[in-house]
Write an enzyme that holds these catalytic residues in place. Structure first.
Site, PDB file in Angstrom:
ATOM      1  N   GLY A  89       0.819  -1.208   0.000  1.00 41.04           N
ATOM      2  CA  GLY A  89       0.000   0.000   0.000  1.00 41.04           C
ATOM      3  C   GLY A  89       0.850   1.253   0.000  1.00 41.04           C
ATOM      4  O   GLY A  89       1.928   1.317  -0.613  1.00 41.04           O
ATOM      5  N   SER A  90       0.382   2.243   0.727  1.00 40.64           N
ATOM      6  CA  SER A  90       1.006   3.573   0.650  1.00 40.64           C
ATOM      7  C   SER A  90       2.404   3.645   1.240  1.00 40.64           C
ATOM      8  O   SER A  90       3.102   4.635   1.012  1.00 40.64           O
ATOM      9  CB  SER A  90       0.106   4.601   1.331  1.00 40.64           C
ATOM     10  N   THR A  91       2.842   2.640   2.003  1.00 41.73           N
ATOM     11  CA  THR A  91       4.234   2.675   2.464  1.00 41.73           C
ATOM     12  C   THR A  91       5.189   2.594   1.276  1.00 41.73           C
ATOM     13  O   THR A  91       6.328   3.061   1.353  1.00 41.73           O
ATOM     14  CB  THR A  91       4.538   1.535   3.454  1.00 41.73           C
ATOM     15  N   PHE A  92       4.719   2.028   0.151  1.00 45.62           N
ATOM     16  CA  PHE A  92       5.571   1.931  -1.038  1.00 45.62           C
ATOM     17  C   PHE A  92       5.758   3.297  -1.705  1.00 45.62           C
ATOM     18  O   PHE A  92       6.655   3.454  -2.535  1.00 45.62           O
ATOM     19  CB  PHE A  92       4.984   0.930  -2.040  1.00 45.62           C
ATOM     20  N   LYS A  93       4.932   4.266  -1.351  1.00 38.85           N
ATOM     21  CA  LYS A  93       5.106   5.613  -1.908  1.00 38.85           C
ATOM     22  C   LYS A  93       6.487   6.168  -1.573  1.00 38.85           C
ATOM     23  O   LYS A  93       6.989   7.039  -2.289  1.00 38.85           O
ATOM     24  CB  LYS A  93       4.007   6.538  -1.388  1.00 38.85           C
TER      25      LYS A  93
END
Length: 503
Positions: A220-224
Site C-alpha cells: 500500500g502507501s508505504t511503497f510511496k
C-alpha cells in the site's frame, strides 16, 4: 580355474567394488548432508543425548537444554516460548526450524569454530557441549512489539513487527502473531508433540508461519516512499517542488469507474498540484500514481531492487519470501499465455502506491526506512550477533555489512524531511513521540477481494536526525476493528521505538 568358479569370482569382485563405492559415497560424499538432515533419526537422537548450546537474548537464555530422566539425556526448553518462537523455532526428533536449524552446527557443537573446545572436552573426558548463539534482539523492543501487536489485533488477529538498527542491520525485534509454544513441539513424548503440531498446522491463523519474513502482501502507501525515492534520484522533482495530484485520475489506457484512482476522501490531495510534502503527508494516491508513470516501470523497479526487492538478504534465518516488484507481465488470451511484457502505464500507476503486483514482507519495508535512516546505505539485516563457546568465550562476532547504496545521502535527507512532516502534520501522527523527531508513513492496502478489509502498514524511524531504530508494522487481520495503518500500526511502532530509545 574352471568357468563356473571364474564367473562366481568375478561376480563377487563386482559386489565388493559396489559395496566399497557405496560406503565411500555415503561416508564421504554424502556424510555432511546426512548428518545435517533433520530427518536422520540417529543424528536427531544424538542431539537429545548431549547438552545443546544456549540461544541468548542479552543475558537470558531463550532456548536451553535441561537434563531429564528418560531415554534421552536432555530436553530442549524455551522459557519465554511464545515471545521468541518465530525466531528460535523448535528442536524435536526429526525436525528443526528457525535459529535451531540455521545455527544447528554451532548449537550441536559440530561447527569448526568449536574444534578446539571439542579437543579439550575429549582430553578431559567430558561430554561434548554445544556452543551458544547470542541474538541481536533487544528484549525490551521484543516485548513492546509483542504486547502492543497482540493487544491491537486481538486473540484472533494476525500481524507482524520488525525493528532494525539502521547503522548496523541488527534486528532488534521480530514478532509474528499469532505465535505458538515451542515447548509442546520439543516434547520427548511422541503423541504430545504430534498432537501439538497437527493442531498448529491445521490452525487457519497459521501460527507456525513467521510473518515477518514469510508473508508478503500489498504494501500500500508505504511503497510511496520507494516511488518518491525514484523520482528524487532521477531528478524529476526536488523536495520543495509541487507535484501533479488531483481528486481523481483515470488510470492511463483504461475506461470505467473501477479503474479510477482516488484519494479515499483526503481533500488536501484534490488540487491539480500539491506540494511534495503534502503529497506524502496526506498520502495522495493520484500524486504518486502520476509520479510512478513519469518515473517509468524500469527505474521504479531499479529503485525497489536497490532497497532489496526481488532478492534474498537474510542469511541466518529462513526460509524467507522474496518481496516482489514485477519484472514482467504475462497476459493470458483465449487460455494461452502471451510473451512477457513490461508494465503498462495503468499497472505502473497502481504499482506507484503499492498495489497491482507489488508485494512486500515486513522485513523488506523495515529495510526501506532503515536505508533512509542510514543516509541511504542499506545494511544487511542479521539476527546472530555472536557465536560463543559453552563457557561464553566469544568465538565470532557479526560485523556490519553494507549491501549497497540504495539512494544518495541527499535523497535520504529529502525523504526524511518528507516523512517527518508526515508524522508532524500528516497521516502518521499516531507515532509521534514527545521531544523526539520521528519519521513515518502509513499504508492501507486494498486486498483486491470485494468485502474484505484492507491490510494495515506503518513504517517509521527515530530519532529522524540520527536514527537508532527503524520499524515496520503489518496488520493482516484485526477482527472487529477498522483497519488503517495509522490508527492501528502507529501506536505499535511508537511503543517499539520508545522501548529502544528509553533504554
Amino acid at each position: 580355474m574352471n568357468k563356473p568358479i571364474r564367473a562366481v569370482s568375478i561376480f563377487c569382485m563386482f559386489l565388493f567394488l559396489a559395496l566399497m563405492l557405496n560406503v565411500s559415497y555415503v561416508q564421504f560424499w554424502r556424510a555432511k548432508d546426512l548428518n545435517t538432515d533433520p530427518k536422520n533419526a540417529r543424528v536427531a537422537a544424538a542431539a537429545f543425548s548431549r547438552e545443546r548450546g544456549l540461544i541468548l537474548v542479552g543475558d537470558d537464555a531463550v532456548a536451553k537444554s535441561e537434563p531429564v530422566d528418560d531415554r534421552y539425556k536432555y530436553l530442549r526448553v524455551y522459557p519465554q516460548g511464545q515471545l521468541y518462537a518465530p525466531v528460535t523455532g523448535y528442536l524435536q526428533l526429526g525436525s528443526q526450524t528457525g535459529i535451531e536449524r540455521s545455527q544447528n552446527e554451532v548449537l550441536s557443537g559440530e561447527d569448526p569454530l568449536l574444534f578446539v573446545n571439542r579437543l579439550v572436552d575429549l582430553a578431559r573426558g567430558d561430554t561434548n557441549k554445544g556452543g551458544n548463539v547470542l541474538l541481536t534482539l533487544d528484549a525490551a523492543a521484543q516485548q513492546a512489539a509483542f504486547r502492543s501487536l497482540r493487544d491491537t489485533v486481538g486473540p484472533d488477529g494476525e500481524g507482524a513487527v520488525v525493528a532494525i538498527q539502521p547503522k548496523t542491520g541488527r534486528i532488534l525485534a521480530m514478532v509474528s502473531f499469532p505465535t505458538y509454544d515451542p515447548n509442546q513441539l520439543a516434547s520427548h513424548d511422541r503423541e504430545t508433540r504430534e498432537k501439538a503440531y497437527d493442531r498448529l498446522d491445521s490452525d487457519p491463523h497459521e501460527p507456525l508461519v513467521n510473518r515477518t519474513i514469510q508473508t508478503r502482501l500489498f504494501p500500500g502507501s508505504t511503497f510511496k516512499i520507494v516511488t518518491a525515492a525514484a523520482a528524487l534520484e532521477d531528478g524529476l522533482y526536488d523536495v520543495g517542488d509541487d507535484v501533479p495530484s488531483g481528486a481523481t485520475w483515470q488510470a492511463p489506457g483504461t475506461t470505467g469507474s473501477q479503474n479510477v484512482i482516488d484519494n479515499e476522501g483526503r481533500s488536501g490531495c484534490s488540487p491539480t498540484e500539491v506540494s511534495f510534502e503534502t503529497a506524502m503527508a496526506q498520502s495522495c494516491n493520484t500524486a504518486f500514481a502520476k509520479m510512478a508513470v513519469e518515473v517509468g516501470p524500469e527505474k521504479l523497479r531499479e529503485q525497489a531492487e536497490a532497497f532489496g526487492f526481488n532478492s534474498d538478504y537474510l542469511l541466518d534465518l529462513g526460509p524467507q519470501a522474496q518481496s516482489v516488484f514485477p519484472r514482467d507481465v504475462v497476459d493470458v488470451v483465449d487460455g494461452e499465455q502471451q510473451e512477457p511484457r513490461e508494465l503498462d502505464d495503468a499497472e505502473t500507476a497502481r504499482s506507484g502506491f503499492g498495489q497491482f503486483s507489488v508485494q512486500a514482507t515486513p522485513l523488506q519495508m523495515a529495510m526501506v526506512v532503515s536505508a533512509i535512516a542510514n543516509r541511504g546505505t542499506l545494511m544487511r539485516p542479521h539476527l546472530v550477533q555472536e557465536v560463543q563457546s559453552a563457557a561464553f568465550d566469544v568465538l565470532e562476532t557479526a560485523e556490519p555489512e553494507e549491501l549497497r547504496s540504495a539512494i544518495s545521502p541527499q535523497t535520504a535527507a529529502d525523504l526524511t524531511e518528507l516523512l517527518v512532516a508526515t508524522v508532524d502534520d500528516g497521516t502518521a501522527f499516531p507515532a509521534a513521540i514527545p521531544d523526539v523527531s520521528v519519521a513515518g508513513k502509513t499504508g492501507t492496502a486494498q486486498r483486491g477481494v470485494e468485502g474484505k478489509p484492507p491490510y494495515g502498514w506503518f513504517v517509521s524511524f527515530a530519532p529522524a536526525e540520527d536514527a537508532e531504530v527503524a520499524v515496520a508494522v503489518m496488520i493482516q487481520e484485526a477482527p472487529g476493528k477498522d483497519i488503517s495503518g495509522g490508527q492501528l500500526g502507529g501506536p505499535i511502532a511508537k511503543a517499539v521505538m520508545e522501548a529502544v530509545l528509553n533504554k
